[in-house]
Design an enzyme around this catalytic site. Structure first.
Site, PDB file in Angstrom:
ATOM      1  N   CYS A 111       0.839  -1.211   0.000  1.00 28.25           N
ATOM      2  CA  CYS A 111       0.000   0.000   0.000  1.00 28.25           C
ATOM      3  C   CYS A 111       0.877   1.266   0.000  1.00 28.25           C
ATOM      4  O   CYS A 111       1.567   1.520  -0.974  1.00 28.25           O
ATOM      5  CB  CYS A 111      -0.984  -0.032   1.163  1.00 28.25           C
ATOM      6  SG  CYS A 111      -2.317   1.158   0.950  1.00 28.25           S
ATOM      7  N   HIS A 168      -3.742  -5.230   0.443  1.00 28.25           N
ATOM      8  CA  HIS A 168      -3.195  -5.677   1.735  1.00 28.25           C
ATOM      9  C   HIS A 168      -3.191  -7.209   1.815  1.00 28.25           C
ATOM     10  O   HIS A 168      -4.202  -7.797   2.215  1.00 28.25           O
ATOM     11  CB  HIS A 168      -4.026  -5.099   2.883  1.00 28.25           C
ATOM     12  CG  HIS A 168      -3.805  -3.640   3.087  1.00 28.25           C
ATOM     13  ND1 HIS A 168      -2.825  -3.147   3.914  1.00 28.25           N
ATOM     14  CD2 HIS A 168      -4.406  -2.564   2.526  1.00 28.25           C
ATOM     15  CE1 HIS A 168      -2.843  -1.832   3.883  1.00 28.25           C
ATOM     16  NE2 HIS A 168      -3.785  -1.445   3.042  1.00 28.25           N
ATOM     17  N   GLU A 201      -1.940  -9.039   3.948  1.00 29.92           N
ATOM     18  CA  GLU A 201      -1.955  -9.526   5.333  1.00 29.92           C
ATOM     19  C   GLU A 201      -3.348  -9.703   5.904  1.00 29.92           C
ATOM     20  O   GLU A 201      -3.514 -10.357   6.925  1.00 29.92           O
ATOM     21  CB  GLU A 201      -1.136  -8.574   6.225  1.00 29.92           C
ATOM     22  CG  GLU A 201      -1.727  -7.182   6.466  1.00 29.92           C
ATOM     23  CD  GLU A 201      -1.463  -6.185   5.335  1.00 29.92           C
ATOM     24  OE1 GLU A 201      -1.127  -6.622   4.213  1.00 29.92           O
ATOM     25  OE2 GLU A 201      -1.617  -4.971   5.568  1.00 29.92           O
TER      26      GLU A 201
END
Ligand code: XMP
Length: 507
Positions: free
Chosen positions: A79, A167, A169
């Protein structure tokens, strides 16, 4: 030497999550402020740049000169991290027409790129950004796109340097774990040797080396972190560790007795101190939440200090500090909402050296270590409980009588969660005694008694939380049991607030 991935933190809310995902790949990692890259650490095998609340062109934005790390390690920007790399190299980053937030699909993927190995076209990712990369630097190429985000991922030509706009994660990026594995394992060549067992082996050896025959004191709270720290230290130094468990009078029903017994069964050298009278006296008439916290924090330090001084030649103070506590305290954007100070100030006052064997672990890793150390499930899976205990769940002033009422109501709720198999499904639960009386009717009698609120939340780290959607039948049973069995309570409510904007505790 434990090989590690470094995560440079630009202040994103998901930085910790990146760390947890890397650890889930059995790879050790450390989160450091964006400008604190440990350049002389030879065990670093790769670097990840986190997201950030800022735009790259903000004056306040955290800037980084990549020259010192570029070419030295494989780098993945996430990001803001991706935007920063692109921007620094002549790319363009602009506000997106509309904020990109939520699920998206990678319609185009360059399957030849190792970052996207085994990831199918159309894979779902999670976007959360107000800016977008509108053109990449001349020597970069796009390796994934969505229909709204042409540069969803890029790579620098012939370099170990990648950026992803989404993202990986977060849970909703269903291909995220594969992508991180591709980076950490295939690209950075992690050998994936990090585990609870390997942590115990290396930590016990390091503690033996560090502490030698020195004496150590540790404050036990009944919680998972201090208990695991104690068992780990006990394995390393045995009777040179003395644990002190202080009862400030605001613990749960029978908690002092039960937990003390558990600790003794684990072979710990533990002293239990009943200091409840002192705390009740000092808290009498105090209603301000922060003052209550301060009184308990200071009282705890005094009692602990007095006990510790009875032990001869103590050199070290051990604490069950865990990784999120450390990251929060070095947070580059954080603000303090409540002072969580069970033992804050203790090291300074006691003039002891500090030993924090769990300071690099996340909560779920602490539990895994506890399990590996043979600790019983009911200790390891215990819900978090605030240091000041029931004092922050009694709104208004505190009296022994109010604590007794709350202990009974709390016991019914918690035992009910266990009996219904719901205990492990919630992050934490408890009852709050409200400074409110209301009219009720019992038999033919009018009553005018207290109201309590039940609080149960789901969470992964207590930073954010949602109210637990407990079954109505269960809530009905608990409400009934509390009103019928706890004298002085005639009304039960259920707290349906999430964090933020509320907090888990009421004070
Ligand atoms: P809040 O109320 O801030 O709580 O949403 C987040 C988590 O922290 C716990 N908590 C404390 N833990 N000492 C602690 O050790 C404290 O003073 C303290 N205050 C809150 C709370 O129970 C929740 O798990």
């Amino acid at each position: 030497m434990t090989e590690k991935i470094i995560i440079l933190d630009f202040g994103s809310q998901t930085t910790q999550l990146i760390g947890r995902r890397v650890r889930e790949l059995n790879t050790y990692c450390e989160i450091v402020p964006y400008n604190k890259m440990p350049l002389d650490d030879p065990s670093v095998i790769g670097v990840i740049l986190s997201g950030s609340p800022f735009s790259v062109y903000d004056e306040k934005a955290f800037k980084l000169n990549l020259d010192t790390i570029r070419g030295r390690y494989p780098i993945l920007g996430i990001c803001y991290g991706a935007q920063l790399i692109a921007y620094n190299n002549g790319g363009t980053v602009e506000p997106a027409n509309s904020r990109e937030y939520g699920r998206a699909n990678l319609g185009f993927i360059n399957h030849a790129d190792p970052l996207f190995k085994d990831i199918e076209s159309g894979a779902q990712v999670w976007m959360s950004h107000g800016d977008t990369i509108t053109s990449i630097p001349a020597n970069f190429h796009t390796i994934a796109s969505t229909d709204k985000v042409p540069v969803a991922a890029y790579r620098a030509d012939g370099e170990q340097l990648w950026g992803v706009q989404f993202h990986p994660e977060v849970f909703h990026s269903t291909c995220g774990m594969q992508l991180l594995q591709n980076f950490v394992v295939d690209i950075c060549h992690s050998r994936q040797t990090w585990s609870a067992a390997s942590f115990i082996e290396t930590t016990v050896a390091a503690l033996k080396e560090q502490l030698g025959s020195d004496k150590v004191v540790l404050g036990l709270s009944g919680g998972v972190d201090s208990s695991v720290a104690a068992v780990l230290l006990n394995k390393a130094i045995g009777k040179n560790l003395t644990c002190i468990f202080v009862d400030h009078g605001m613990l749960r029903k029978d908690e002092f007795k039960n937990v003390l017994r558990d600790y003794q069964c684990l072979g710990l050298n533990v002293i239990g101190v009943d200091a409840s009278k002192k705390f009740f006296t000092e808290l009498a008439g105090v209603t301000d939440p922060e003052r209550k916290r301060k009184i308990i924090g200071k009282g705890f330090i005094d009692v602990f200090d007095e006990e510790a001084h009875k032990i001869k030649d103590v050199r070290w103070l051990a604490q069950g500090t865990i990784y999120p506590d450390c990251i929060e305290s070095l947070s580059i954007t954080g603000t303090t909402i409540k002072s969580h100070h069970n033992v804050g100030g203790l090291p300074e006052k006691m003039n002891l050296r500090l030993c924090e064997p769990l300071r690099l672990l996340f909560k779920d890793e602490v539990r895994a270590v506890g399990r590996e150390l043979g600790m019983p499930d009911h200790l390891i899976k215990r819900h978090p409980f605030p240091g000041p205990g029931l004092a922050v769940r009694i709104l208004g002033d505190i009296t022994p009588e109010k604590v007794a009422v709350l202990q009974e109501a709390d016991h019914i709720f918690i035992q009910g969660l266990r009996d219904w198999g719901l205990y492990d499904q919630v992050w934490q639960a408890g009852v709050i005694l409200l400074p409110v009386q209301s009219v009720g009717v019992m038999g033919d009698e009018r009553t005018y008694e207290r109201a309590v609120a039940l609080r149960a939340v789901t969470s992964t780290d207590a930073m954010t939380a949602d109210w637990a959607h407990l079954p109505y039948d269960f809530l009905a049973k608990v409400s009934n049991d509390i009103i019928n069995h706890v004298r002085g309570v005639n009304r039960v409510t259920y707290d349906i607030s999430s964090k933020p904007p509320s907090t888990i505790e009421w004070e």
